[in-house]
Design a protein around this motif. Structure first.
Motif, PDB file in Angstrom:
ATOM      1  N   LEU A 134      48.873  39.852  -2.273  1.00 12.16           N
ATOM      2  CA  LEU A 134      49.960  39.000  -1.626  1.00 12.16           C
ATOM      3  C   LEU A 134      49.448  37.874  -0.987  1.00 12.16           C
ATOM      4  CD1 LEU A 134      53.031  38.319  -1.939  1.00 12.16           C
ATOM      5  CD2 LEU A 134      53.437  40.050  -0.275  1.00 12.16           C
ATOM      6  N   THR A 135      48.723  38.455   0.456  1.00 10.22           N
ATOM      7  CA  THR A 135      48.145  37.659   1.301  1.00 10.22           C
ATOM      8  C   THR A 135      47.289  36.635   0.772  1.00 10.22           C
ATOM      9  OG1 THR A 135      47.932  39.405   2.857  1.00 10.22           O
ATOM     10  CG2 THR A 135      46.698  37.571   3.297  1.00 10.22           C
ATOM     11  N   ASP A 136      46.493  36.884  -0.548  1.00  3.74           N
ATOM     12  CA  ASP A 136      45.798  35.778  -0.884  1.00  3.74           C
ATOM     13  C   ASP A 136      46.521  34.653  -1.908  1.00  3.74           C
ATOM     14  OD1 ASP A 136      43.274  36.970  -0.301  1.00  3.74           O
ATOM     15  OD2 ASP A 136      42.972  38.282  -2.153  1.00  3.74           O
ATOM     16  N   LEU A 137      47.556  35.095  -2.382  1.00  5.42           N
ATOM     17  CA  LEU A 137      48.351  34.268  -3.019  1.00  5.42           C
ATOM     18  C   LEU A 137      49.203  33.406  -2.172  1.00  5.42           C
ATOM     19  CD1 LEU A 137      50.097  36.582  -5.762  1.00  5.42           C
ATOM     20  CD2 LEU A 137      48.403  34.760  -6.035  1.00  5.42           C
ATOM     21  N   GLU A 138      49.506  34.043  -0.844  1.00  7.59           N
ATOM     22  CA  GLU A 138      50.347  33.091   0.268  1.00  7.59           C
ATOM     23  C   GLU A 138      49.307  31.921   0.683  1.00  7.59           C
ATOM     24  OE1 GLU A 138      51.568  36.213   2.818  1.00  7.59           O
ATOM     25  OE2 GLU A 138      53.640  36.276   1.717  1.00  7.59           O
ATOM     26  N   VAL A 139      47.995  32.544   0.822  1.00  8.41           N
ATOM     27  CA  VAL A 139      47.015  31.206   1.263  1.00  8.41           C
ATOM     28  C   VAL A 139      46.926  30.371   0.265  1.00  8.41           C
ATOM     29  CG1 VAL A 139      44.471  31.187   1.999  1.00  8.41           C
ATOM     30  CG2 VAL A 139      45.683  33.145   2.805  1.00  8.41           C
ATOM     31  N   LYS A 140      46.819  30.871  -1.029  1.00 11.05           N
ATOM     32  CA  LYS A 140      46.678  29.648  -2.127  1.00 11.05           C
ATOM     33  C   LYS A 140      47.705  28.871  -2.036  1.00 11.05           C
ATOM     34  CE  LYS A 140      43.374  32.284  -5.030  1.00 11.05           C
ATOM     35  NZ  LYS A 140      43.232  32.744  -6.380  1.00 11.05           N
ATOM     36  N   VAL A 141      48.865  29.282  -1.805  1.00  5.48           N
ATOM     37  CA  VAL A 141      50.210  28.400  -1.932  1.00  5.48           C
ATOM     38  C   VAL A 141      49.926  27.396  -0.640  1.00  5.48           C
ATOM     39  CG1 VAL A 141      52.625  28.281  -1.624  1.00  5.48           C
ATOM     40  CG2 VAL A 141      51.669  29.904  -3.456  1.00  5.48           C
ATOM     41  N   ALA A 142      49.530  28.063   0.516  1.00  7.24           N
ATOM     42  CA  ALA A 142      49.692  27.311   1.633  1.00  7.24           C
ATOM     43  C   ALA A 142      48.702  25.853   1.367  1.00  7.24           C
ATOM     44  CB  ALA A 142      49.314  27.891   2.867  1.00  7.24           C
ATOM     45  N   PHE A 143      47.529  26.342   0.947  1.00  8.39           N
ATOM     46  CA  PHE A 143      46.450  25.290   0.642  1.00  8.39           C
ATOM     47  C   PHE A 143      47.005  24.252  -0.514  1.00  8.39           C
ATOM     48  CE2 PHE A 143      43.100  28.305   2.344  1.00  8.39           C
ATOM     49  CZ  PHE A 143      42.739  27.407   3.293  1.00  8.39           C
ATOM     50  N   GLN A 144      47.636  25.050  -1.296  1.00  6.75           N
ATOM     51  CA  GLN A 144      47.862  23.906  -2.452  1.00  6.75           C
ATOM     52  C   GLN A 144      49.295  22.875  -1.870  1.00  6.75           C
ATOM     53  OE1 GLN A 144      49.557  26.325  -5.665  1.00  6.75           O
ATOM     54  NE2 GLN A 144      47.423  26.582  -6.469  1.00  6.75           N
ATOM     55  N   MET A 184      51.985  45.666  -6.054  1.00  7.29           N
ATOM     56  CA  MET A 184      51.457  44.508  -5.631  1.00  7.29           C
ATOM     57  C   MET A 184      50.804  44.878  -4.252  1.00  7.29           C
ATOM     58  SD  MET A 184      51.525  40.345  -5.617  1.00  7.29           S
ATOM     59  CE  MET A 184      51.434  40.133  -7.401  1.00  7.29           C
ATOM     60  N   ASP A 185      49.564  45.009  -4.147  1.00 11.50           N
ATOM     61  CA  ASP A 185      48.869  45.335  -2.613  1.00 11.50           C
ATOM     62  C   ASP A 185      49.088  44.126  -1.567  1.00 11.50           C
ATOM     63  OD1 ASP A 185      46.927  43.732  -3.660  1.00 11.50           O
ATOM     64  OD2 ASP A 185      45.486  45.465  -3.431  1.00 11.50           O
ATOM     65  N   ASP A 186      49.133  44.629  -0.407  1.00 11.30           N
ATOM     66  CA  ASP A 186      49.082  43.513   0.527  1.00 11.30           C
ATOM     67  C   ASP A 186      48.183  42.323   0.499  1.00 11.30           C
ATOM     68  OD1 ASP A 186      51.517  44.434   1.634  1.00 11.30           O
ATOM     69  OD2 ASP A 186      50.519  45.541   3.158  1.00 11.30           O
TER      70      ASP A 186
END
Length: 67
Positions: free
Chosen positions: A6-16, A1-3
């Motif tokens: 991973l960053t996009d997923l972390e941002v989505k989780v933070a918004f959720q 998985m590229d960075d």
């Protein structure tokens, strides 16, 4: 998985997480309002019951003696 993924997923989780916190706060406030309204309804119901004819309320709905 590229960075970037991973960053996009972390941002989505933070918004959720933020959204979940906001929704939880809203539900908590609404429950407090519901509790308050239920208490007010209970008090009004008791007042209504105490003002019903036949509850021996002085000066209630009695027919005056001259009728």
């Amino acid at each position: 998985m590229d960075d970037s993924r991973l960053t996009d997923l972390e941002v989505k989780v933070a918004f959720q997480d933020d959204l979940l916190d906001a929704l939880n706060l809203t539900v908590t406030r609404q429950q407090q309002q519901i509790d308050l309204l239920q208490e007010q309804i209970r008090v009004l119901y008791q007042q209504l019951r105490s003002n019903q004819p036949g509850n021996d309320v002085p000066g209630g709905h009695e027919i005056p003696p001259h009728y």
